[in-house]
Scaffold this active site. Structure first.
Site, mmCIF file in Angstrom:
data_model
loop_
_atom_site.group_PDB
_atom_site.id
_atom_site.type_symbol
_atom_site.label_atom_id
_atom_site.label_comp_id
_atom_site.label_asym_id
_atom_site.label_seq_id
_atom_site.Cartn_x
_atom_site.Cartn_y
_atom_site.Cartn_z
ATOM 1 N N HIS A 160 0.834 -1.227 0.000
ATOM 2 C CA HIS A 160 0.000 0.000 0.000
ATOM 3 C C HIS A 160 0.858 1.262 0.000
ATOM 4 O O HIS A 160 0.394 2.336 0.418
ATOM 5 C CB HIS A 160 -0.923 0.082 1.246
ATOM 6 C CG HIS A 160 -1.992 -0.954 1.326
ATOM 7 N ND1 HIS A 160 -2.379 -1.531 2.526
ATOM 8 C CD2 HIS A 160 -2.772 -1.514 0.379
ATOM 9 C CE1 HIS A 160 -3.354 -2.397 2.297
ATOM 10 N NE2 HIS A 160 -3.601 -2.413 0.999
ATOM 11 N N ARG A 216 -8.038 -11.720 6.140
ATOM 12 C CA ARG A 216 -6.674 -12.157 6.512
ATOM 13 C C ARG A 216 -6.450 -12.030 8.013
ATOM 14 O O ARG A 216 -6.931 -11.081 8.640
ATOM 15 C CB ARG A 216 -5.639 -11.293 5.788
ATOM 16 C CG ARG A 216 -5.627 -11.529 4.300
ATOM 17 C CD ARG A 216 -4.648 -10.582 3.607
ATOM 18 N NE ARG A 216 -5.298 -9.976 2.469
ATOM 19 C CZ ARG A 216 -4.878 -8.888 1.843
ATOM 20 N NH1 ARG A 216 -3.776 -8.272 2.243
ATOM 21 N NH2 ARG A 216 -5.529 -8.407 0.817
#
Ligand code: ADP
Length: 396
Positions: A178, A239
């Protein structure tokens, strides 16, 4: 200068065409179900249309995208040569790339060498690059890496405490992801603070389906919560984030699973989905909590607690912070998420203003006047960042 930004996944391709004079978005779209049948969603201005042209492979999808951009009447280009350059999002650049680059054979080779570390992402990114080279010969192609911004992390942040040879031989270390988003929102936060980028300490929280926190110390990423892969760190939609590695052999034994199956559980069936049993979408979990579902409430609290924990860790790493930034689907849209996380940050001097926190849609401060550490919501724009980097590379 017109720049096309491409984010190529295994069966999808997102694109945006920007005019860099005024950074105006001319058109954007999404090709889906590549290799299956094919679906195109294309938007320019207020016009939007959906079609189902066949897309047997990524080259076909890129041809469909170009046709939509060039279509007489509603297209935004007369000729493909108006596109000055194509900027590609590439997930993993390993230790090869600390900034964006013009793609040549050597760069392509390095992206290929990183496929091992990002088997779901880098191969489709490469496919997109190759298809564009073939269909738009002579147009400069650039690569903008999710990992590049984090290459400034010091060793103490990126080394895992395992035998050093494993780092030397296999490059097993924290990379972080990111990066394009953390860089974009941190630059914007410095502007909103009215201070030079290289003078402020920021903690940026990219909270979407995938989620990560980053410590940006005077313009440089010094730590981030994702690791060798995007599995580490926060609890996410599906996740698990941080977990004791000894859980893996325990599950192999107790559930009879292979390492690969366990990784699948950790990637796709864990996080707030696994904990709540409701959904990976925070809107559904927030609704379930309102209806009294205690597992949904627990899942959300695990998520908030972990984000708050990373913020504390990064405040320690930088010896303080000027501001905390929230971005991405959840960070931009969920006032409850921001309020709950900030609820843990009283010791830092974060005081949220409930009314400011409830507004939506644009970059804004959510802390009360006089809050020692300020907090902002800043919509991320990774495509714009990719286009900016691409523009600066072709202008060199
Ligand atoms: P990614 O790009 O990682 O797929 P996004 O940044 O688009 O994800 O974020 C998607 C997530 O944002 C959704 O799964 C949803 O949980 C969350 N989200 C979006 N809007 C809201 C909202 N209004 N309230 C709560 N959560 C939201």
């Amino acid at each position: 200068m017109k720049i096309l930004v491409i984010n190529c996944g295994s069966s999808s391709l997102k694109y945006q065409l920007l005019d860099m004079e005024g950074e105006k978005l001319l058109a954007k779209g999404l090709c889906e179900r590549i290799g299956i049948d094919g679906r195109l969603k294309h938007e320019s201005g207020s016009a939007e249309h959906e079609t189902e042209p066949p897309m047997p492979d990524h080259s076909a999808a890129i041809r469909v995208m170009l046709d939509a951009l060039l279509e007489p009447g509603r297209g935004v280009l007369k000729d493909a040569s108006e596109i000055k350059a194509v900027g590609h999002r590439v997930v993993h650049g390993g230790e090869f790339f600390s900034e964006s680059v013009v793609i040549d054979d050597k760069v392509e080779g390095a992206i290929e060498a990183c496929c091992d570390m990002a088997p779901l992402h880098n191969p489709p990114n490469l496919t997109g690059i190759r298809a564009c080279k073939e269909l738009m010969p002579g147009i400069t192609q650039t690569a903008v890496f999710d990992t590049a911004f984090h290459q400034t992390m010091p060793k103490k942040a990126y080394l895992y405490a395992i035998p050093y040879e494993l780092y030397e031989n296999h490059k097993i270390r924290k990379y972080g992801f990111h990066g394009t988003s953390h860089m974009y929102v941190s630059q914007k936060a410095a502007e909103m603070l009215g201070k030079p980028y290289d003078s402020v300490k920021l903690i940026t929280c990219h909270l979407g389906n995938g989620a990560s926190v980053c410590a940006v110390d005077r313009g440089r990423s010094v730590d981030t919560s994702m690791g060798f892969t995007p599995l580490e760190g926060l609890a996410m939609g599906t996740r698990c984030g941080d977990i004791d590695p000894a859980v893996i052999p325990a599950l192999m034994e107790k559930e009879g699973l292979t390492a690969k199956q366990i990784l699948d559980v950790f990637n796709k069936k864990s996080g707030v989905l696994g904990l709540s049993g409701v959904s990976s979408d925070f809107r559904d979990i927030e609704a379930a909590k309102k209806d009294g579902d205690s597992r949904a409430a627990d899942a959300l609290e695990v998520f908030y607690y972990r984000v708050a924990g990373y913020i504390g860790r990064y405040a320690a790493a930088m010896n303080g912070a000027d501001a905390v930034v929230f971005t991405a689907g959840l960070g931009e849209n969920s006032a409850a998420t921001r309020a709950s996380i900030c609820g843990y940050l009283g010791y830092l001097g974060v005081t949220v203003d409930a009314e400011k926190n409830s507004r939506r849609g644009k970059a804004a401060e959510i802390t009360a006047d006089g809050s020692a550490v300020r907090a902002f919501v800043i919509p991320t724009n990774e495509e714009l960042m990719i286009a900016r980097d691409t523009k600066s590379l072709v202008s060199k």
